[in-house]
Design a protein around this motif. Structure first.
Motif, short mmCIF file in Angstrom:
data_model
loop_
_atom_site.label_atom_id
_atom_site.label_comp_id
_atom_site.label_asym_id
_atom_site.label_seq_id
_atom_site.Cartn_x
_atom_site.Cartn_y
_atom_site.Cartn_z
N VAL A 70 33.07 70.66 38.24
CA VAL A 70 34.26 71.59 37.84
C VAL A 70 34.58 71.33 36.51
N ILE A 71 34.75 70.01 36.03
CA ILE A 71 35.23 69.55 34.89
C ILE A 71 34.56 68.29 34.29
N ASN A 72 34.39 68.04 33.05
CA ASN A 72 33.65 66.92 32.66
C ASN A 72 34.88 65.67 32.82
N LEU A 73 35.21 65.31 33.76
CA LEU A 73 36.29 64.61 34.13
C LEU A 73 36.29 62.93 33.30
N SER A 74 35.24 62.53 33.31
CA SER A 74 35.04 61.35 32.46
C SER A 74 35.76 61.41 30.93
N SER A 75 35.39 62.49 30.36
CA SER A 75 35.85 62.48 28.91
C SER A 75 37.41 63.03 28.91
N PHE A 76 37.81 63.80 30.01
CA PHE A 76 39.12 64.25 30.15
C PHE A 76 39.86 62.97 30.47
N MET A 77 39.48 62.21 31.43
CA MET A 77 40.29 61.03 32.01
C MET A 77 40.37 59.96 30.72
N THR A 78 39.58 59.99 29.86
CA THR A 78 39.46 59.16 28.53
C THR A 78 40.34 59.50 27.85
N LEU A 79 40.54 60.82 27.84
CA LEU A 79 41.56 61.38 26.73
C LEU A 79 43.02 61.19 26.86
N ILE A 80 43.35 60.76 27.94
CA ILE A 80 44.50 60.51 28.57
C ILE A 80 45.13 59.20 27.65
N PRO A 81 44.42 58.27 27.93
CA PRO A 81 44.80 56.85 27.39
C PRO A 81 44.63 56.94 25.89
N THR A 82 43.64 57.58 25.30
CA THR A 82 43.54 57.68 24.04
C THR A 82 44.57 58.51 23.34
N LEU A 83 45.37 59.38 23.66
CA LEU A 83 46.27 60.10 23.08
C LEU A 83 47.75 59.48 23.48
N THR A 84 47.41 58.66 24.61
CA THR A 84 48.77 57.74 24.92
C THR A 84 48.69 56.71 23.61
N LEU A 85 47.85 56.35 23.53
CA LEU A 85 47.76 54.91 22.28
C LEU A 85 48.10 55.54 20.89
N LEU A 86 47.55 56.91 20.72
CA LEU A 86 48.01 57.48 19.40
C LEU A 86 49.60 57.74 19.21
N ILE A 87 50.18 58.30 20.22
CA ILE A 87 51.28 58.39 20.65
C ILE A 87 52.57 57.09 20.17
N ALA A 88 51.86 56.26 20.95
CA ALA A 88 52.50 54.94 20.89
C ALA A 88 52.31 54.16 19.51
N ALA A 89 51.31 54.41 18.99
CA ALA A 89 51.16 53.62 17.68
C ALA A 89 52.15 54.54 16.50
N VAL A 90 52.12 55.74 16.60
CA VAL A 90 53.03 56.44 15.88
C VAL A 90 54.58 56.17 15.97
N LEU A 91 54.96 55.99 17.32
CA LEU A 91 56.34 56.13 17.39
C LEU A 91 56.78 54.55 17.60
N THR A 92 55.97 53.39 17.67
CA THR A 92 56.63 51.96 17.67
C THR A 92 56.78 51.62 16.33
N PRO A 93 58.27 50.80 16.32
CA PRO A 93 58.76 50.48 15.02
C PRO A 93 58.42 49.03 14.77
N ASN A 94 57.56 48.32 15.61
CA ASN A 94 56.94 47.11 15.24
C ASN A 94 55.61 47.38 14.51
N GLN A 95 55.58 46.55 13.35
CA GLN A 95 54.31 46.77 12.48
C GLN A 95 53.26 46.22 13.13
N LYS A 96 53.06 45.09 13.62
CA LYS A 96 51.98 44.44 14.27
C LYS A 96 51.53 45.32 15.60
#
Length: 118
Positions: A70-96
């Protein structure tokens, strides 16, 4: 005193940087709050990876392989942590932590690109 944000020299009695306005003597409350925020964002990243792995576990345990048709689940499931990493990288105040999260995001993008290229 040298500003930690912009490296401009200020007088020793200065409370704020004359160039960028950054407090020269930050309070402990601000650093505690930023540490807590960083910890929560890192936990969100870890949780996103755990959720993805649980999804794969449930699909394989209950033999729900028809989902892959039904869906290309592998790419969809990989997209979730990828977007979470991007959001966390933008929002975190710690430079390191921000640098580490952006590196992780870049690596995940490369990994995700492999699904779309093949």
């Amino acid at each position: 005193m040298k500003c930690t944000a912009c490296s401009v020299l200020n007088t020793e009695e200065a409370q704020y940087c004359r160039n960028c306005g950054t407090p020269l003597y930050p309070s402990n409350e601000a650093s505690d709050a930023s540490s807590n925020k960083t910890v929560w964002l890192l936990l969100a990243v870890i949780a996103s990876f755990v959720i993805v792995e649980l999804g794969y576990f449930v699909i394989s345990t209950f033999e729900l392989d028809f989902i892959y048709d039904v869906i290309n689940l592998s790419s969809f499931m990989t997209l979730i942590p990828t977007l979470t990493l991007l959001i966390a990288a933008v929002l975190t105040p710690n430079q390191k932590a921000k640098i580490a999260l952006f590196i992780g995001f870049g690596l995940m993008l490369l990994f995700l690109a492999g699904y779309y290229i093949s």
